[in-house]
Design a protein around this motif. Sequence first.
Motif, short mmCIF file in Angstrom:
data_model
loop_
_atom_site.label_atom_id
_atom_site.label_comp_id
_atom_site.label_asym_id
_atom_site.label_seq_id
_atom_site.Cartn_x
_atom_site.Cartn_y
_atom_site.Cartn_z
N VAL A 261 0.84 -1.20 0.00
CA VAL A 261 0.00 0.00 0.00
C VAL A 261 0.87 1.25 0.00
N GLU A 262 1.92 1.25 0.81
CA GLU A 262 2.82 2.40 0.86
C GLU A 262 3.51 2.64 -0.48
N TYR A 263 3.86 1.55 -1.17
CA TYR A 263 4.47 1.68 -2.49
C TYR A 263 3.54 2.41 -3.45
N PHE A 264 2.28 1.97 -3.50
CA PHE A 264 1.33 2.62 -4.42
C PHE A 264 1.00 4.04 -3.97
N LYS A 265 1.01 4.27 -2.66
CA LYS A 265 0.79 5.64 -2.18
C LYS A 265 1.95 6.55 -2.57
N SER A 266 3.17 6.01 -2.59
CA SER A 266 4.32 6.82 -3.02
C SER A 266 4.22 7.13 -4.51
N LEU A 267 3.68 6.19 -5.27
CA LEU A 267 3.46 6.46 -6.69
C LEU A 267 2.40 7.54 -6.89
N THR A 268 1.46 7.61 -5.96
CA THR A 268 0.42 8.64 -6.01
C THR A 268 1.05 10.03 -5.93
N GLU A 269 2.04 10.17 -5.07
CA GLU A 269 2.71 11.46 -4.93
C GLU A 269 3.42 11.86 -6.21
N GLU A 270 3.97 10.88 -6.93
CA GLU A 270 4.67 11.15 -8.19
C GLU A 270 3.70 11.45 -9.33
N PRO B 68 -4.84 8.52 -7.72
CA PRO B 68 -5.13 7.85 -6.45
C PRO B 68 -4.58 6.42 -6.43
N TYR B 69 -4.12 6.00 -5.26
CA TYR B 69 -3.45 4.70 -5.17
C TYR B 69 -4.38 3.54 -5.52
N GLN B 70 -5.69 3.66 -5.21
CA GLN B 70 -6.63 2.60 -5.58
C GLN B 70 -6.69 2.46 -7.10
N THR B 71 -6.66 3.59 -7.79
CA THR B 71 -6.69 3.56 -9.25
C THR B 71 -5.41 2.95 -9.79
N LEU B 72 -4.27 3.27 -9.19
CA LEU B 72 -3.01 2.69 -9.62
C LEU B 72 -3.00 1.18 -9.44
N ILE B 73 -3.51 0.70 -8.32
CA ILE B 73 -3.59 -0.74 -8.08
C ILE B 73 -4.49 -1.39 -9.12
N ASN B 74 -5.63 -0.76 -9.40
CA ASN B 74 -6.55 -1.28 -10.40
C ASN B 74 -5.90 -1.32 -11.78
N LEU B 75 -5.18 -0.26 -12.15
CA LEU B 75 -4.51 -0.23 -13.45
C LEU B 75 -3.45 -1.32 -13.55
N TYR B 76 -2.71 -1.53 -12.47
CA TYR B 76 -1.69 -2.58 -12.47
C TYR B 76 -2.32 -3.96 -12.62
N LEU B 77 -3.37 -4.22 -11.86
CA LEU B 77 -4.04 -5.52 -11.95
C LEU B 77 -4.68 -5.72 -13.31
N ARG B 78 -5.25 -4.66 -13.88
CA ARG B 78 -5.84 -4.76 -15.22
C ARG B 78 -4.76 -5.09 -16.25
N ASP B 79 -3.60 -4.44 -16.14
CA ASP B 79 -2.49 -4.71 -17.06
C ASP B 79 -2.06 -6.17 -16.96
N CYS B 80 -1.98 -6.69 -15.73
CA CYS B 80 -1.63 -8.10 -15.53
C CYS B 80 -2.66 -9.01 -16.19
N ALA B 81 -3.93 -8.69 -16.04
CA ALA B 81 -4.99 -9.53 -16.61
C ALA B 81 -4.98 -9.48 -18.13
N ILE B 82 -4.81 -8.29 -18.69
CA ILE B 82 -4.82 -8.14 -20.15
C ILE B 82 -3.65 -8.90 -20.77
N ASN B 83 -2.49 -8.82 -20.13
CA ASN B 83 -1.29 -9.45 -20.67
C ASN B 83 -1.07 -10.87 -20.15
N HIS B 84 -2.03 -11.40 -19.42
CA HIS B 84 -2.00 -12.78 -18.90
C HIS B 84 -0.70 -13.05 -18.13
#
Length: 74
Positions: free
Chosen positions: A34-43, A47-63
């Motif tokens: 959570v802290e990692y994604f929150k640090s990405l939020t600052e950059e 929002p960190y929830q959106t970043l987590i969702n985007l990362y998981l979506r990328d994983c799902a799309i690319n299998h």
Amino acid sequence: MKEHYDFSKMKGKKNPYLKYLKQPVTMRIDCDSVEYFKSLTEETGIPYQTLINLYLRDCAINHRKLQMQWSSQT
């Protein structure tokens, strides 16, 4: 406003945005992640929830699959 509306003559339409809706879920994520994604939020300003969702979506799309091996204890 009318007290009663007659909807019997309306033609029903399926919501075209239904496939784009998000499903609320509860997940237990460790603090470091959570802290990692929150640090990405600052950059990024995203929002960190959106970043987590985007990362998981990328994983799902690319299998992408987790490559992990448990070490055996002796």
